[in-house]
Scaffold this active site. Structure first.
Site, mmCIF file in Angstrom:
data_model
loop_
_atom_site.group_PDB
_atom_site.id
_atom_site.type_symbol
_atom_site.label_atom_id
_atom_site.label_comp_id
_atom_site.label_asym_id
_atom_site.label_seq_id
_atom_site.Cartn_x
_atom_site.Cartn_y
_atom_site.Cartn_z
ATOM 1 N N LEU A 103 39.160 27.963 43.841
ATOM 2 C CA LEU A 103 39.775 28.968 43.654
ATOM 3 C C LEU A 103 38.871 29.846 42.632
ATOM 4 O O LEU A 103 38.165 29.416 41.662
ATOM 5 C CB LEU A 103 41.320 28.820 42.663
ATOM 6 N N ASP A 104 38.980 31.147 42.674
ATOM 7 C CA ASP A 104 38.080 32.231 41.878
ATOM 8 C C ASP A 104 38.553 32.016 40.414
ATOM 9 O O ASP A 104 39.582 31.677 39.941
ATOM 10 C CB ASP A 104 38.319 33.309 42.113
ATOM 11 N N TYR A 105 37.319 32.361 39.607
ATOM 12 C CA TYR A 105 37.763 32.285 38.067
ATOM 13 C C TYR A 105 38.759 32.773 37.600
ATOM 14 O O TYR A 105 39.438 32.092 36.783
ATOM 15 C CB TYR A 105 36.315 32.830 37.406
#
Length: 237
Positions: A103-105
């Site tokens: 999952l993105d930051y």
């Protein structure tokens, strides 16, 4: 009994393909004998040594995390930023684990962590079509024909996305934003953000609600729990 390269991959030595190369290069020994054939099978009591270092058979563990914003979906980060594995280890759980996918930051939501390499690879493989449901807050008022585009597929980097499920949950005409639920079964880099961008609605916030049969019921951001045996079996099915 299982193939040697599979046992190596599950122990975290390398991917199965990379493990095969190590075997062919004569860098792997089983019970003191160098092995160079890919058909070799091993059991739990066999001693496997790679480049002179014994590997250990680990008991498989499975954790479900509600990933908060500002955390890296990785086991390590070269820049010293906090990772999802840090969250588990801070609770004095020391098993070697890694996230299944990313999952993105700035993306929040459901994330599975495990040391079961075989299951992780299958969950991430496109042919098994594991569904993941996201809720996105996006710029602009999303129209029905744009929802239909998302369902039928949009072109990203020259490739059309697979059919998806999309549903408008809410819109705020004064703020010109929409809340949309999107279910996909692919795992391309930044796919959900790029899908919304392709129909003219950049993502403001993104949250993953479900992963296959799993949901975040009872977990606050930053909290995690071990999977129940029946949940592991559902994933394997």
């Amino acid at each position: 009994m299982e193939r040697l390269q599979k046992a190596m991959a599950e122990a975290g030595v390398a991917s199965r393909r990379a493990s095969e190369k190590l075997i062919l290069q004569g860098k792997v020994a089983v019970n003191g004998i160098t092995v160079t054939e890919l058909g070799t099978k091993v059991g739990v009591h066999d001693e496997i040594v790679v480049n002179g270092v014994p590997i250990h058979h680990e008991q498989h563990v499975y954790y479900l995390l509600n990933k908060p914003r500002g955390v890296i979906s990785s086991a390590h980060d070269d820049k010293g930023r906090r990772t999802v594995v840090d969250i588990i280890h801070d609770a004095e759980i020391d098993e070697r684990i890694y996230p299944v996918g990313r999952l993105d930051y700035d993306t929040t939501g459901i994330l599975l962590l495990t040391n079961d390499g075989t299951l992780a690879n299958k969950l991430m493989h496109p042919k098994y079509e594991v569904e993941k449901t996201y809720v996105a807050k996006v710029e602009g008022i999303v129209k029905n024909d744009e929802l239909k585009q998302l369902r039928l597929g949009v072109v990203i980097d020259g490739r059309k996305t697979k059919p998806a499920k999309s549903k408008l949950l809410n819109d705020d005409r004064s703020k010109k934003t929409s809340i949309v639920q999107l279910t996909i079964h692919e795992g391309r880099n930044h796919q959900v953000k790029n899908m919304f961008k392709s129909v003219g609605h950049p993502v403001i916030k993104l949250h993953r609600e479900t992963y296959g049969p799993l949901n975040l019921y009872g977990l606050q951001p930053g909290e995690f729990r071990a999977l129940k045996p029946e949940e592991v079996q559902l994933l394997k099915k």
